[in-house]
Scaffold this active site. Structure first.
Site, PDB file in Angstrom:
ATOM      1  N   LYS A 158       5.633  10.903 -17.923  1.00 16.15           N
ATOM      2  CA  LYS A 158       4.447  11.747 -17.772  1.00 16.15           C
ATOM      3  C   LYS A 158       4.826  13.237 -17.812  1.00 16.15           C
ATOM      4  O   LYS A 158       4.171  14.012 -18.479  1.00 16.15           O
ATOM      5  CB  LYS A 158       3.727  11.432 -16.453  1.00 16.15           C
ATOM      6  CG  LYS A 158       3.454   9.953 -16.208  1.00 16.15           C
ATOM      7  CD  LYS A 158       2.289   9.424 -17.012  1.00 16.15           C
ATOM      8  CE  LYS A 158       2.230   7.909 -17.094  1.00 16.15           C
ATOM      9  NZ  LYS A 158       2.176   7.165 -15.859  1.00 16.15           N
ATOM     10  N   TRP A 167      -3.031   2.276  -9.980  1.00 19.98           N
ATOM     11  CA  TRP A 167      -1.590   2.170  -9.723  1.00 19.98           C
ATOM     12  C   TRP A 167      -1.333   1.792  -8.270  1.00 19.98           C
ATOM     13  O   TRP A 167      -0.439   0.997  -7.975  1.00 19.98           O
ATOM     14  CB  TRP A 167      -0.861   3.452 -10.112  1.00 19.98           C
ATOM     15  CG  TRP A 167      -1.004   3.758 -11.571  1.00 19.98           C
ATOM     16  CD1 TRP A 167      -1.621   4.842 -12.127  1.00 19.98           C
ATOM     17  CD2 TRP A 167      -0.556   2.960 -12.675  1.00 19.98           C
ATOM     18  NE1 TRP A 167      -1.578   4.763 -13.501  1.00 19.98           N
ATOM     19  CE2 TRP A 167      -0.933   3.628 -13.863  1.00 19.98           C
ATOM     20  CE3 TRP A 167       0.125   1.742 -12.777  1.00 19.98           C
ATOM     21  CZ2 TRP A 167      -0.639   3.120 -15.131  1.00 19.98           C
ATOM     22  CZ3 TRP A 167       0.404   1.230 -14.040  1.00 19.98           C
ATOM     23  CH2 TRP A 167       0.018   1.919 -15.195  1.00 19.98           C
ATOM     24  N   ASP A 226       4.557   7.348  -4.889  1.00 15.54           N
ATOM     25  CA  ASP A 226       4.615   7.246  -6.345  1.00 15.54           C
ATOM     26  C   ASP A 226       4.174   8.615  -6.877  1.00 15.54           C
ATOM     27  O   ASP A 226       3.019   8.989  -6.727  1.00 15.54           O
ATOM     28  CB  ASP A 226       3.662   6.134  -6.810  1.00 15.54           C
ATOM     29  CG  ASP A 226       3.540   6.038  -8.330  1.00 15.54           C
ATOM     30  OD1 ASP A 226       4.106   6.886  -9.043  1.00 15.54           O
ATOM     31  OD2 ASP A 226       2.847   5.096  -8.797  1.00 15.54           O
TER      32      ASP A 226
HETATM   33  C1  LIG Z   1       2.033   5.646 -15.488  1.00 10.95           C
HETATM   34  C2  LIG Z   1       2.042   5.378 -14.031  1.00 10.95           C
HETATM   35  C3  LIG Z   1       2.664   4.246 -13.489  1.00 10.95           C
HETATM   36  C4  LIG Z   1       3.303   3.172 -14.346  1.00 10.95           C
HETATM   37  O1  LIG Z   1       4.494   3.598 -14.855  1.00 10.95           O
HETATM   38  P1  LIG Z   1       5.402   2.624 -15.773  1.00 10.95           P
HETATM   39  O2  LIG Z   1       6.634   3.455 -15.939  1.00 10.95           O
HETATM   40  O3  LIG Z   1       4.643   2.401 -17.044  1.00 10.95           O
HETATM   41  O4  LIG Z   1       5.639   1.375 -15.033  1.00 10.95           O
HETATM   42  C5  LIG Z   1       2.679   4.106 -12.121  1.00 10.95           C
HETATM   43  N1  LIG Z   1       2.103   5.010 -11.311  1.00 10.95           N
HETATM   44  C6  LIG Z   1       1.486   6.105 -11.796  1.00 10.95           C
HETATM   45  C7  LIG Z   1       0.868   7.094 -10.862  1.00 10.95           C
HETATM   46  C8  LIG Z   1       1.433   6.322 -13.171  1.00 10.95           C
HETATM   47  O5  LIG Z   1       0.823   7.412 -13.673  1.00 10.95           O
END
Ligand SMILES: *Cc1c(COP(=O)(O)O)cnc(C)c1O
Length: 357
Positions: A190, A99, A166
């Site tokens: 998540k 990511w 993030d």
């Molecule tokens: C799942 C995830 C993403 C991507 O998220 P989307 O909503 O599918 O774009 C980005 N960063 C992390 C840490 C993730 O776990």
């Protein structure tokens, strides 16, 4: 048979969230209309949006001067939206996984990106510690929890430049000192809500410093000015997010979630370290995620991977197959996962060891 849901995302949500959302799909707030068919401008939905924002602020102790937004586009859109709004000359990034790499790739479209450190040389199985954040960077970007590799930055770091994170897979899993960050974002699927909504926590005064024209929808200011209602927000996921926030609040808040998450993670890591058939992929214990726990078959037991997956599946374990880039297994232990599910997985690992004696 009871199912134990270890999926990494979309993933387990509290039963409370699912039941309240199902009720609202039939009859939302006593309107006699479905949550899926009501105007986002109705007073009933406006109240949901307002409460979701204020409860988010309460649970994470978000100081004055910050906004909470619920947007579309996923965390992946934030990879571009962050530089669109904050990148002038140069940005710094920490590369701790897939990511992070995607975020770096987007930032490079805007100019010079200083990747201060990377753990890619070791399949991202640790968090780099010795790096220097350039003082002339517009911001420093980190991924606090690496969902695929099972590493986590568990403490809020000090950064000499504005810090952006993030937190897709560890938001609301632990208390966070929000004042150390100017921007936190994540896909809600998540640890918070069904797929379709992205949360953003942003310090309002960080905006307005870049010269470029920003497309209206990619400009945070647009959404701040309209209270996250510039266009139609993801109505159902926002409603579901509010239910999860209420559930967290009712269980004692983020501190209690953190205690419980640490307990669950310790239980599983202890078994991984004890059991002769398995080993953890993250060897540096302080870097081990409390949300995504990765393990593989131990040396000499590699041929038993498929057998264990079948064994565990027969006993109700769901979603434990590791990401294709790591292999092995990954158990995601998000807030809503009960400790009984971790106990069931541990039991399963012990039984498998005994069967293979
Ligand atoms: C799942 C995830 C993403 C991507 O998220 P989307 O909503 O599918 O774009 C980005 N960063 C992390 C840490 C993730 O776990």
């Amino acid at each position: 048979m009871t199912k134990h849901n270890f999926y990494a995302g979309p993933s387990i949500l509290p039963d409370y969230t699912i039941e309240k959302t199902a009720e609202a799909v039939r009859d939302f707030a006593g309107t006699g209309i479905s949550l899926m068919s009501i105007s986002h401008r109705s007073k009933e939905f406006v109240a949901v949006m307002d409460e979701a924002q204020s409860l988010f602020k309460k649970l994470l102790n978000i100081p004055d001067g910050y906004s909470v937004l619920f947007l579309g586009g996923g965390a992946s859109t934030q990879f571009a939206m962050v530089p669109f709004n904050l990148f002038s000359k140069k940005a710094a990034y920490l590369n701790t996984g897939a990511w992070s790499k995607k975020a770096i790739k987007e930032a490079k479209n805007f100019g010079e990106v200083d990747v201060v450190a990377s753990s890619e040389d070791a399949t991202f199985n640790y968090i780099p510690k010795d790096y220097k954040i350039p003082e002339d960077a517009d911001y420093f970007h980190i991924t606090t929890n690496n969902t695929i590799y099972g590493t986590e930055i568990k403490n809020d770091i000090d950064s000499p430049v504005p810090l952006v994170a993030d937190m897709s897979s560890d938001i609301l899993s632990r208390p966070v000192d929000i004042s150390k960050y100017v921007l936190i974002y994540g896909g809600a699927q998540k640890n918070l809500a069904p797929a379709g909504v992205t949360f953003v926590i942003i310090r309002n005064d960080i905006l307005g410093k870049v010269d470029r024209k920003i497309p209206t929808m990619l400009n945070y200011q647009t959404h701040i000015d309209k209270g996250s209602m510039f266009n139609t927000p993801p109505v159902l996921p926002v409603f579901a997010a509010l239910q999860t926030l209420k559930w967290i609040d009712g269980r004692g808040g983020v501190e209690k979630m953190h205690e419980y998450n640490q307990q669950k993670a310790a239980l599983l890591y202890d078994e991984i370290d004890r059991n002769s058939l398995f080993k953890g992929t993250v060897t540096n214990k302080e870097d081990r995620s409390i949300m995504n726990i990765c393990f593989v078959m131990n040396d000499g037991a590699e041929d038993k991977e498929k057998a264990f997956l079948d064994f565990a599946t027969e006993r109700g374990m769901v979603g434990i197959k590791g990401h294709r880039s790591v292999g092995g297994f990954r158990a995601s232990t998000y807030n809503a996962l009960p400790i009984e599910s971790v106990e069931a997985l541990v039991q399963c690992m012990q039984d498998f060891e005994n069967h293979n004696k």
